[in-house]
Design a protein around this motif. Structure first.
Motif, short mmCIF file in Angstrom:
data_model
loop_
_atom_site.label_atom_id
_atom_site.label_comp_id
_atom_site.label_asym_id
_atom_site.label_seq_id
_atom_site.Cartn_x
_atom_site.Cartn_y
_atom_site.Cartn_z
N GLU A 320 0.83 -1.21 0.00
CA GLU A 320 0.00 0.00 0.00
C GLU A 320 0.86 1.25 0.00
O GLU A 320 0.54 2.24 -0.68
N ALA A 321 1.97 1.23 0.73
CA ALA A 321 2.87 2.39 0.75
C ALA A 321 3.47 2.64 -0.63
O ALA A 321 3.62 3.79 -1.06
N LEU A 322 3.81 1.56 -1.34
CA LEU A 322 4.34 1.70 -2.69
C LEU A 322 3.27 2.19 -3.65
O LEU A 322 3.55 2.99 -4.56
N ARG A 323 2.03 1.73 -3.47
CA ARG A 323 0.93 2.20 -4.32
C ARG A 323 0.77 3.71 -4.25
O ARG A 323 0.53 4.38 -5.26
N GLU A 324 0.88 4.24 -3.06
CA GLU A 324 0.72 5.69 -2.89
C GLU A 324 1.77 6.46 -3.68
O GLU A 324 1.50 7.53 -4.23
N LEU A 411 9.09 1.71 -18.95
CA LEU A 411 8.99 0.53 -19.81
C LEU A 411 9.51 -0.66 -19.02
O LEU A 411 10.60 -0.61 -18.44
N LEU A 412 8.74 -1.75 -19.00
CA LEU A 412 9.17 -3.00 -18.37
C LEU A 412 9.47 -4.01 -19.47
O LEU A 412 8.67 -4.18 -20.39
N ALA A 413 10.61 -4.68 -19.36
CA ALA A 413 10.98 -5.68 -20.36
C ALA A 413 11.46 -6.94 -19.67
O ALA A 413 12.02 -6.90 -18.58
N ARG A 414 11.26 -8.05 -20.32
CA ARG A 414 11.69 -9.34 -19.79
C ARG A 414 12.95 -9.82 -20.51
O ARG A 414 13.77 -10.52 -19.94
N HIS A 415 13.14 -9.41 -21.78
CA HIS A 415 14.24 -9.93 -22.58
C HIS A 415 15.29 -8.85 -22.81
O HIS A 415 14.98 -7.67 -23.03
N ILE A 427 12.65 7.19 -21.95
CA ILE A 427 11.70 6.52 -21.07
C ILE A 427 12.46 5.64 -20.08
O ILE A 427 13.21 4.75 -20.50
N PRO A 428 12.34 5.86 -18.78
CA PRO A 428 12.98 4.97 -17.81
C PRO A 428 12.58 3.53 -18.08
O PRO A 428 11.39 3.23 -18.26
N SER A 429 13.57 2.64 -18.11
CA SER A 429 13.31 1.26 -18.54
C SER A 429 13.90 0.28 -17.54
O SER A 429 15.02 0.47 -17.05
N LEU A 430 13.15 -0.77 -17.27
CA LEU A 430 13.55 -1.74 -16.25
C LEU A 430 13.54 -3.15 -16.84
O LEU A 430 12.54 -3.59 -17.41
N LEU A 431 14.67 -3.83 -16.71
CA LEU A 431 14.81 -5.22 -17.13
C LEU A 431 15.22 -6.05 -15.92
O LEU A 431 16.24 -5.77 -15.30
N ILE A 432 14.42 -7.04 -15.57
CA ILE A 432 14.76 -7.96 -14.48
C ILE A 432 14.71 -9.37 -15.02
O ILE A 432 13.66 -9.86 -15.44
N ARG A 450 11.95 -1.47 -7.06
CA ARG A 450 12.78 -1.29 -8.25
C ARG A 450 12.12 -0.34 -9.25
O ARG A 450 12.80 0.47 -9.89
N LEU A 451 10.80 -0.43 -9.39
CA LEU A 451 10.10 0.49 -10.27
C LEU A 451 10.24 1.93 -9.80
O LEU A 451 10.50 2.85 -10.60
N LEU A 452 10.07 2.13 -8.53
CA LEU A 452 10.18 3.47 -7.97
C LEU A 452 11.57 4.03 -8.19
O LEU A 452 11.74 5.19 -8.58
N GLU A 453 12.56 3.22 -7.95
CA GLU A 453 13.95 3.63 -8.16
C GLU A 453 14.21 3.99 -9.62
O GLU A 453 14.88 4.98 -9.93
N THR A 454 13.66 3.18 -10.53
CA THR A 454 13.87 3.40 -11.96
C THR A 454 13.22 4.70 -12.43
O THR A 454 13.81 5.48 -13.19
#
Length: 491
Positions: A320-324, A411-415, A427-432, A450-454
């Motif tokens: 919930e804290a992250l949602r805010e 942007l979230l990516a898997r590959h 665009i901030p982009s996150l690959l995990i 990680r999303l917040l940091e990105t």
């Protein structure tokens, strides 16, 4: 459930077996509804790239600890397989493999002369030499396009070598041209493993659950402990012997329905191991269903309810804290089918709005035939529609077009290689790469942080946008993303 026939050497491709597609543009709700009433693929009049089924079969066999892999084809077809040796070494600590051994990857190195006169003798000699060098407990032979075109009798050669050497020699038919849906390569690998390695159960073990996965961190040992069971990971970091007796497990779960669809169905149909009737646990709603389905199959529903209650008490305040902090942000997802749907769940749970997705293929139904395993339909039911939903077989020119129009906050990516395009557009982009990182209730906290940091650290991509060169023309960026789809705007 589709009829799976292990007596045949080759797996039926996904386009035929479960009507998978690689071309669609619309929204998630329409696609989910069409999946059960005559979904048809759209072809492309232009295609930039395509994945290869051989690499998908390779990643499920190279990471078996005591196996060896032969790529039967030109040496170039094996050029990318060393990546999995790196993956094995780097991720082995996550699985408790203290002394990771070198991977055994070979090529028959077919040349022009071999394509004229055939590569059968070369393959037979290679199998013997690989065994002499490695003393592997199983040898997997992966076919390539060249081997398929010249018609080498790979199955007979493997059977003869198996009789001679006394170990399983598994022919895996995964030529790149065999299927447009390259995840058929997973199915090909599992088909060969089920035919040649997995044996009928000696007894049913109630302390073991199969986990069909890639190579992510071990979250299942902790999750399974209250049920009194341990995970049997398939196939990365498994051994030939552990694969042999996967048939004795109490149940099968998977971290990605795209990956495990075929093997989960095979283990249930041919070996009596039930596949739990739930999509993988991404997002609160789906994690609830997953634990309850697991508890029901194991006959321990009360344990499942206890786990759910304890974990919600611990993690819901953090979520919930992250949602805010993340509420109101927009996101775009690019990934393989089932994991892409999983990431959409994660986004919505964290308060972000999914404004689009580029998913590499779409399976209208999985091999189990159960709608409970359909993560896209579950997402639409739980969270609502996703606009700008593109099934694009990793067509990067369509991804760039969509990102340029939509301009999400992240942007979230898997590959690997996909986040580059978001970064070039600022665009901030996150690959995990760890697919287990976002699973369960704790996974939402992991991913949210990680999303917040990105999103907050966007200075680099903003500067990159000012200097990056976009290889796509202004003409293309002005067209709708589905311009080259048959029936789309340009046809």
């Amino acid at each position: 459930m589709p009829n799976i026939n292990l007596s045949l050497p080759e797996v039926q491709i996904r386009e035929i077996r479960i009507n998978s597609i690689t071309g669609y543009q619309g929204d998630a709700k329409e696609l989910a509804e069409m999946s059960y009433c005559g979904l048809k693929d759209k072809g492309r009049s232009f295609s930039q790239c395509l994945g290869c089924a051989t690499s998908k079969a390779a990643c499920m066999t190279i990471l078996i600890q005591d196996g060896a892999v032969i790529s039967h084809g030109p040496v170039g077809c094996a050029s990318c397989l060393h990546d999995f040796a790196f993956t094995y070494r780097v991720n082995s600590p996550l699985r408790g493999v203290e002394h990771p051994t070198p991977r055994h990857i070979f090529s028959t190195n077919l040349k022009e002369k071999d394509t004229v006169y055939g590569g059968n003798i070369k393959l037979a000699n290679t199998i013997r030499e690989v065994y002499d060098r490695t003393r592997a407990n199983a040898i997997f032979v992966l076919t390539t396009c060249a081997a398929g075109i010249i018609g080498d009798d790979v199955e007979s050669i493997c059977n003869e070598a198996e009789e001679e050497l006394g170990i399983p020699v598994v022919a895996i038919f995964c030529e790149g041209f065999r299927s447009k849906v390259w995840t058929t390569g997973f199915d090909a690998a599992y088909h060969g493993i089920a035919r040649k390695l997995i044996q009928k159960p000696r007894e049913r073990r109630h302390d073991m659950v199969n986990v069909i996965n890639f190579w992510g961190s071990d979250v299942f040992t902790e999750w399974f402990a209250p049920f009194g069971v341990k995970p049997n990971y398939i196939t990365p970091y498994s051994t030939v012997n552990r694969l042999r007796y996967a048939s004795e497990a109490a149940a099968t779960v998977q971290v990605c329905s795209t990956l495990g669809s075929y093997l989960g169905a095979v283990l249930e149909q041919d070996f009596g191991v039930p596949e739990i009737p739930a999509a993988p646990p991404y997002g609160i709603a789906q994690t609830d269903r997953w634990f309850r389905a697991l508890g029901k199959v194991l006959g321990k529903e009360e344990v499942a309810e206890k786990i759910i209650a304890e974990k919600k008490k611990k993690y819901l305040p953090k979520i919930e804290a992250l949602r805010e902090k993340l509420s109101g942000k927009t996101a775009y997802v690019t990934a393989g089918a089932a994991h892409g749907h999983a990431l959409l769940n994660v986004l919505e749970e964290l308060g972000l709005k999914a404004v689009g997705a580029a998913i590499f293929h779409h399976d209208p139904v999985y091999d189990s035939g159960r709608r409970e395993n359909d993560q896209l339909s579950q997402h639409v039911t739980d969270y609502g529609n996703v606009p700008n939903f593109n099934v694009c077989s990793k067509q990067e020119f369509e991804l760039v077009n969509a990102l340029n129009r939509i301009r999400p906050d992240v942007l979230l990516a898997r590959h690997g290689g996909m986040t580059l395009w978001g970064a070039k557009l600022g665009i901030p982009s996150l690959l995990i790469g760890d697919e287990h990182y976002s699973m369960g209730y704790e996974g939402l906290v992991n991913y949210g942080e990680r999303l917040l940091e990105t999103i907050e650290n966007d200075e680099f991509v903003k500067n990159l946008e000012k200097h990056a060169v976009n290889p796509y023309t202004e003409w293309w960026l002005e067209q709708p993303p589905y311009y080259f789809l048959k029936g789309g705007a340009g046809k």
